[in-house]
Design a protein around this motif. Structure first.
Motif, short mmCIF file in Angstrom:
data_model
loop_
_atom_site.label_atom_id
_atom_site.label_comp_id
_atom_site.label_asym_id
_atom_site.label_seq_id
_atom_site.Cartn_x
_atom_site.Cartn_y
_atom_site.Cartn_z
N GLU A 39 5.72 8.08 16.32
CA GLU A 39 6.08 6.63 15.67
C GLU A 39 4.99 6.14 14.82
O GLU A 39 5.48 5.57 13.90
N LEU A 40 3.82 6.49 15.12
CA LEU A 40 2.89 6.10 14.30
C LEU A 40 2.69 6.68 12.90
O LEU A 40 2.48 6.41 12.08
N ALA A 41 2.93 8.04 13.05
CA ALA A 41 3.16 8.87 11.76
C ALA A 41 4.37 8.48 11.01
O ALA A 41 4.18 8.56 9.68
N SER A 42 5.47 8.06 11.76
CA SER A 42 6.69 7.45 10.97
C SER A 42 6.31 6.03 10.21
O SER A 42 6.71 5.78 9.21
N LEU A 43 5.45 5.16 10.93
CA LEU A 43 4.95 3.99 10.37
C LEU A 43 4.00 4.35 9.20
O LEU A 43 4.40 3.76 7.92
N GLY A 44 3.18 5.42 9.40
CA GLY A 44 2.32 5.55 8.34
C GLY A 44 3.12 6.30 6.93
O GLY A 44 2.87 5.87 5.82
N THR A 45 4.22 6.90 7.18
CA THR A 45 4.92 7.62 6.02
C THR A 45 5.66 6.64 5.30
O THR A 45 5.94 6.36 4.28
N SER A 46 6.37 5.50 6.19
CA SER A 46 7.27 4.45 5.70
C SER A 46 6.21 3.54 4.87
O SER A 46 6.78 3.21 3.82
N PHE A 47 4.90 3.23 5.45
CA PHE A 47 3.93 2.30 4.64
C PHE A 47 3.51 2.93 3.37
O PHE A 47 3.55 2.39 2.32
N ASN A 48 3.24 4.49 3.47
CA ASN A 48 2.97 4.80 1.91
C ASN A 48 4.04 4.93 1.16
O ASN A 48 3.75 4.88 -0.09
N ALA A 49 5.24 5.37 1.76
CA ALA A 49 6.43 5.22 0.73
C ALA A 49 6.48 3.78 0.10
O ALA A 49 6.66 3.74 -1.07
N MET A 50 6.39 2.72 0.79
CA MET A 50 6.30 1.44 0.45
C MET A 50 5.29 1.17 -0.67
O MET A 50 5.49 0.55 -1.57
N ALA A 51 4.19 1.72 -0.26
CA ALA A 51 2.97 1.31 -1.14
C ALA A 51 3.40 1.89 -2.51
O ALA A 51 3.01 1.57 -3.69
N ASP A 52 3.65 3.43 -2.46
CA ASP A 52 4.21 3.94 -3.70
C ASP A 52 5.08 3.31 -4.57
O ASP A 52 4.96 3.13 -5.71
N SER A 53 6.15 2.74 -3.88
CA SER A 53 7.20 2.01 -4.59
C SER A 53 6.72 0.76 -5.22
O SER A 53 7.08 0.44 -6.34
N ILE A 54 5.77 -0.07 -4.45
CA ILE A 54 5.22 -1.23 -5.09
C ILE A 54 4.27 -0.65 -6.36
O ILE A 54 4.20 -1.42 -7.38
N GLU A 55 3.53 0.16 -6.06
CA GLU A 55 2.53 0.73 -6.84
C GLU A 55 3.35 0.91 -8.32
O GLU A 55 2.82 0.69 -9.64
N ARG A 56 4.47 1.58 -8.10
CA ARG A 56 5.39 2.00 -9.38
C ARG A 56 6.06 0.84 -9.94
O ARG A 56 6.07 0.89 -11.40
N GLN A 57 6.52 -0.19 -9.15
CA GLN A 57 7.15 -1.14 -9.77
C GLN A 57 6.00 -2.02 -10.41
O GLN A 57 6.19 -2.83 -11.48
N ILE A 58 4.93 -2.17 -9.83
CA ILE A 58 3.91 -3.08 -10.36
C ILE A 58 3.51 -2.48 -11.88
O ILE A 58 3.34 -3.06 -12.77
N LYS A 59 3.35 -1.26 -11.68
CA LYS A 59 2.92 -0.53 -13.18
C LYS A 59 3.98 -0.57 -14.16
O LYS A 59 3.72 -0.74 -15.38
N GLU A 60 5.22 -0.64 -13.77
CA GLU A 60 6.34 -0.71 -14.62
C GLU A 60 6.29 -2.14 -15.20
O GLU A 60 6.65 -2.46 -16.37
N LEU A 61 6.09 -3.06 -14.08
CA LEU A 61 6.17 -4.57 -14.74
C LEU A 61 4.88 -4.90 -15.50
O LEU A 61 5.11 -5.64 -16.41
N ALA A 62 3.51 -4.09 -15.30
CA ALA A 62 2.49 -4.31 -16.19
C ALA A 62 2.87 -3.71 -17.58
O ALA A 62 2.46 -4.42 -18.67
N GLU A 63 3.45 -2.44 -17.95
CA GLU A 63 3.85 -2.05 -18.84
C GLU A 63 4.86 -2.93 -19.82
O GLU A 63 4.73 -3.05 -20.97
N LEU A 64 5.73 -3.46 -19.06
CA LEU A 64 6.80 -4.34 -19.56
C LEU A 64 6.03 -5.81 -19.98
O LEU A 64 6.40 -6.06 -21.20
N SER A 65 5.20 -6.27 -19.34
CA SER A 65 4.64 -7.50 -19.65
C SER A 65 3.54 -7.00 -20.90
O SER A 65 3.52 -7.83 -21.89
N LEU A 66 2.91 -5.84 -21.08
CA LEU A 66 2.26 -5.38 -22.05
C LEU A 66 2.94 -5.43 -23.22
O LEU A 66 2.70 -5.82 -24.72
N VAL A 67 4.16 -4.77 -23.14
CA VAL A 67 5.14 -4.69 -24.23
C VAL A 67 5.62 -6.08 -24.88
O VAL A 67 5.62 -6.08 -26.12
N GLN A 68 5.78 -6.76 -23.68
CA GLN A 68 6.12 -8.43 -24.24
C GLN A 68 5.15 -9.06 -25.05
O GLN A 68 5.36 -9.54 -25.91
#
Length: 563
Positions: A267-296
């Motif tokens: 279960e702890l491994a599943s928690l770590g996997t889910s957390f890393n997936a969430m972190a990847d998604s947050i990082e990707r979205q923040i980078k997209e927003l940063a790029e969009l903000s830079l373009v703006q």
């Protein structure tokens, strides 16, 4: 990091015994491992305590019952053997033979019995006959140690044994628990004697003490063992959770690349996997927003820069036409005047957009110089006084402090003051406006107070938002762009200071700009309070205009004012 924190906490714990209660309470609140171990230890200790007590009572009772049965059997065998001796003897009326037979029976009784505490006496219901009756006997057992109830039961129930718990004294003065067994012994043709044999239970007490000591040692060892096992198990479970919490905190602080190590498939491994997936998604979205903000930001900056050249041409043309508006008919003249006003407003809006784009890009820099905030406020008040006159508004400047020079960007602070005072004039409903300048050893501050309609708390929370208006239907009378307060807040933060607002419906609004000295943090109450104390009714006595000191007077008086 976890180990270092734990070591520091426990080192402080052992160093100061007075801090133990606070340390325990703190660990109880902050450590799931400590809380779970303490609860497990408490319930385990309670269960083991109850078990040990029950087992001790049961063992004591069983041990006593076994020792009692052993005593009853031994006493029965001893009395039976003595009875055989008496039944086999032929003493008749010969006193010597009867005495010898009686001594033989006593000897046999003492030989078979496993105790040397024996006593016998003629039964109470036996009358004094004409024949000879041998006397009673006793060895380390006296009649005083025998209760009347025991003697009565022995005599009244022939053929059965009676027993009683007693306290047996020893020669050294100590006492031990014991049991006395009573039974009848009959001398044929002579009479019946009640015989008592006392058995020492000291050996049973020692056995019981040994068993109880063993139980308590085993119980305490079991509690310690369970506590250790619980601590290790909880540590293996809580350590990944603590690591996940620390990783989450680092992720929230901006370290988008941190991840949790994943081991196994539980279960702890599943928690770590889910957390890393969430972190990847947050990082990707923040980078997209940063790029969009830079373009703006680039778009706004590029458009603003591209508009400056044609806007300059339009402004020059509008000014030339506006200079000749007296030669036009009234309708055309009014149109030229509106064109000139809107071009000026458009130019101001374009300048604000460029400034906002610089803030977004992080390319804003201060051009500081030693400046007196009181003199700067006086200049801005004098510049805006004609505008206040057109709105039937009185501007009052109160400056008990703020004369000593402070390192600040005068252009930006002047812009902030113009924006605050201009907004107060527009929304002050013709009531007086008070500009207060003061200072202390930590900061200088200026407050702009109007007595207009005020704002609701939910509106005041958005007053620094870009293009926000409390009443969208209200018409701007001095050509604001909707970006002034947002830029003013940025200028205040750029100085390391604050720009705060207080407002109540019907009571007006108060903006306070606080700038720290020498880059210090603004702590506690600033020189100018955010919530004003005066009302419109006592305005006259509180804010009478105070003449500002000139530069020469400032240098002479600053030695004791702002130190």
């Amino acid at each position: 990091m976890i180990a270092t924190t734990a070591t520091r906490v426990h080192a402080g714990f052992w160093r100061s015994p007075r801090s133990w209660p606070d340390a325990v309470v703190a660990d109880w609140r902050r450590s799931m491992r400590f809380r779970a171990t303490a609860i497990t230890l408490a319930f385990t200790s309670l269960a083991i305590l109850i078990t040990c007590v029950i087992m001790g009572l049961v063992i004591r009772n069983d041990l006593f019952e076994a020792r009692k049965d052993e005593a009853l059997l031994n006493a029965r065998a001893a009395v039976a053997q003595a009875q055989k001796v008496l039944d086999a003897g032929q003493a008749g009326d010969d006193r010597a033979k009867l005495s010898s037979l009686w001594r033989e029976a006593q000897s046999e009784l003492g030989r078979v019995a496993s105790s040397d505490r024996i006593a016998g006496s003629l039964a109470a219901n036996e009358g004094d006959g004409d024949g000879y009756t041998p006397p009673g006997f006793g060895s380390r057992l006296t009649a005083a140690q025998l209760s009347t109830e025991l003697r009565t039961r022995v005599v009244q129930v022939p053929g059965r044994q009676a027993w009683q718990s007693v306290v047996l004294p020893h020669d050294d003065g100590s006492v031990t628990a014991g049991i006395v067994v009573g039974q009848l012994l009959t001398i044929p043709e002579v009479g019946t004697y009640d015989v008592y044999i006392a058995y020492d239970l000291a050996d049973a007490d020692e056995t019981l003490l040994f068993v109880q000591r063993t139980l308590w040692i085993a119980g305490l060892s079991l509690v310690a063992l369970i506590a250790g096992i619980s601590w290790l198990v909880l540590r293996s479970v809580s350590a990944p959770i603590i690591e996940a919490a620390e990783t989450s905190a680092r992720l929230a602080s901006g370290e988008l690349g941190v991840r949790l190590p994943v081991h196994g498939e539980d279960e702890l491994a599943s928690l770590g996997t889910s957390f890393n997936a969430m972190a990847d998604s947050i990082e990707r979205q923040i980078k997209e927003l940063a790029e969009l903000s830079l373009v703006q930001q680039r778009f706004v900056s590029d458009v603003s820069h591209e508009l400056r050249t044609p806007l300059t041409t339009i402004r020059l043309a509008a000014e030339m036409i506006n200079d000749q508006k007296d030669d036009f008919d009234p309708t055309t003249a009014r149109t030229v005047e509106l064109l000139h006003t809107q071009v000026q407003r458009f130019e101001t809006l374009l300048a604000d957009l460029l400034e906002i784009s610089r803030y977004d890009a992080g390319s804003v820099q201060l051009e500081v110089e030693a400046t007196s905030l009181a003199q700067l406020a006086e200049e801005v008040v004098d510049q805006l006084r004609p505008l206040a006159v057109t709105h039937d508004t009185e501007l009052r400047l109160v400056a008990p402090g703020g004369y000593s020079p402070v390192d600040l960007d005068p252009r930006r602070v002047r812009r902030v003051l113009r924006n605050l005072i201009g907004n107060a004039i527009e929304h002050g409903e013709g009531q007086p406006i008070v500009v207060t300048v003061d200072s202390n050893q930590y900061a200088v501050a200026v407050g702009v107070r109007d007595f207009g309609l005020g704002m609701r708390p939910e509106d005041a929370e958005h007053v620094f938002d870009r293009f926000w208006r409390a009443d969208p239907s209200r018409k701007r009378t001095i050509g604001g762009t909707g970006l002034g307060l947002s830029i003013a807040l940025g200028d205040a933060k750029l100085h390391g200071g604050t720009l705060q607002v207080w407002s109540e419906p019907g009571a007006g609004t108060n903006f306070v700009l606080t700038i720290p000295r020498d880059g210090r943090d603004v702590d506690g109450q600033g020189p100018v309070p955010l919530e004003p104390q005066e009302t419109l009714t006592d305005l006259g006595s509180v804010t009478q205009p105070i003449a500002l000191h000139r530069a020469s007077e400032v240098r002479a008086s600053d030695g004791g004012e702002d130190a």
